[in-house]
Design a protein around this motif. Structure first.
Motif, PDB file in Angstrom:
ATOM      1  N   SER A  77      27.735 -20.829  61.533  1.00 31.54           N
ATOM      2  CA  SER A  77      27.435 -21.898  62.494  1.00 31.54           C
ATOM      3  C   SER A  77      27.684 -23.281  61.894  1.00 31.54           C
ATOM      4  O   SER A  77      28.170 -24.182  62.589  1.00 31.54           O
ATOM      5  N   ASN A 131      25.700 -20.911  70.821  1.00 26.62           N
ATOM      6  CA  ASN A 131      26.599 -21.214  69.718  1.00 26.62           C
ATOM      7  C   ASN A 131      26.514 -22.716  69.494  1.00 26.62           C
ATOM      8  O   ASN A 131      26.319 -23.464  70.455  1.00 26.62           O
ATOM      9  N   ASN A 138      25.522 -15.951  64.522  1.00 23.14           N
ATOM     10  CA  ASN A 138      25.283 -17.393  64.611  1.00 23.14           C
ATOM     11  C   ASN A 138      23.807 -17.750  64.456  1.00 23.14           C
ATOM     12  O   ASN A 138      22.928 -16.929  64.727  1.00 23.14           O
TER      13      ASN A 138
END
Ligand code: NCD
Length: 304
Positions: free
Chosen positions: A166, A6, A128
């Motif tokens: 993201s 992430n 993501n």
């Protein structure tokens, strides 16, 4: 050993270090051309990709390293039923670092928990895509000189667009960003991102279906394609796919120094006539993505 699943796995200081390294690579490419000699990157792509996989591979070659590439899940052991965890353990015996794309949200995290080497999430389902965000951040940094005080419009498929998720997370680390979320009703930003990232951090935001009405405010316009592969039925995709098509006429009331970004691939949400406009940044963004991936590889391999 650190993995990047992430974008929030990287601190603001680490993001700045990556930006500084990428800028230095752009200035002095030869300084880095042998730095990963003897190191191997494995690219494991269980979902289609052109740019991201080739960008990772070009990045590793330009650092003097080597690449092991798996680009077709149909020819890998996944087709025999091997788990992501086992694949990660096996690849740890061959390579020094993994870049993985997978249609299932969370698969790269499972790989990271089982691998003995760093894993980079190269896109997991509609979740993501942190390395696209690195490309986006370097583009914004080079165009605008920083991240604070920007009004950033996200337009298109904010529901399934993992690059949007993201980038919003990344920008939430900076000051006084205004988020303008432009999408059809059915493709609105997932509420977990709106609540946990935008509202929780008290950012100003606006949700609208109308791009034209907000255009004059925007410093950045982040266009996205409608993510066909994540729809449950084709009829919905066909109804929504042309919701926004950016044309030169639509830019008439935009700021002179607007920056137009798009993670690509473009389908038809930006007319090719805009490519000549100096506000179009999406092809530079591709190049910057390679430099940021080089910087990330160096950081995770602890070469720098
Ligand atoms: C994006 C992705 O894979 O999410 N592409 C990319 O990596 N640049 C965007 C997209 O596919 O629309």
């Amino acid at each position: 050993m650190k993995s990047v699943i992430n974008i929030l796995d990287l601190s603001v200081e680490e993001l700045q270090k990556l930006i500084d390294t990428a800028n230095d690579i752009i200035k002095n490419p030869t300084k880095y051309s042998e730095i990963c000699k003897g190191k191997k990157l494995a690219t494991l792509f269980f979902e289609p990709s052109t740019r991201t996989r080739l960008s990772f591979e070009a990045a590793m070659y330009e650092l003097g390293g080597n690449v092991l590439s798996m680009s077709d899940a149909g020819t890998s052991s996944a087709a025999k039923g091997e788990s992501v965890a086992d694949t990660a353990k096996v690849i740890s015996c061959y390579a020094d670092i993994i870049a993985m794309r997978h249609p299932k949200e969370g698969a790269p995290l499972v790989a990271a928990m089982n691998a003995d080497i760093p894993v980079i999430n190269a896109g997991d389902g509609g979740h993501n895509h942190p390395t696209q965000t690195l490309a986006d951040l370097l583009t914004i940094y080079r165009e605008k000189g920083g991240f604070d005080n920007l009004t950033v419009g996200f337009c298109g498929d904010l529901k399934f667009g993992r690059t949007v998720h993201s980038l919003i997370e990344a920008l939430s680390r900076y000051k006084n960003i205004k988020f303008v979320l432009i999408s059809p009703e059915e493709l609105k930003l997932p509420s977990y991102i709106k609540k946990d990232i935008i509202q929780k951090n008290n950012f100003e935001y606006l949700q609208t279906t109308d791009l034209q009405s907000v255009m004059p405010e925007l410093d950045i316009l982040y266009m996205t394609r409608v993510q066909r592969e994540r729809f449950f039925n084709e009829a919905d995709y066909l109804r929504l796919k042309d919701s926004y098509i950016l044309t030169p006429e639509k830019l008439q009331n935009a700021k002179k120094d607007l920056s137009i970004l798009h993670p690509l691939p473009r389908v038809n949400e930006i007319s090719v006539a805009i490519d000549k406009d100096e506000r179009a940044c999406y092809f530079k963004q591709v190049l910057y993505g390679k430099y940021m991936r080089m910087a990330l590889i160096l950081m995770l391999l602890e070469v720098l």
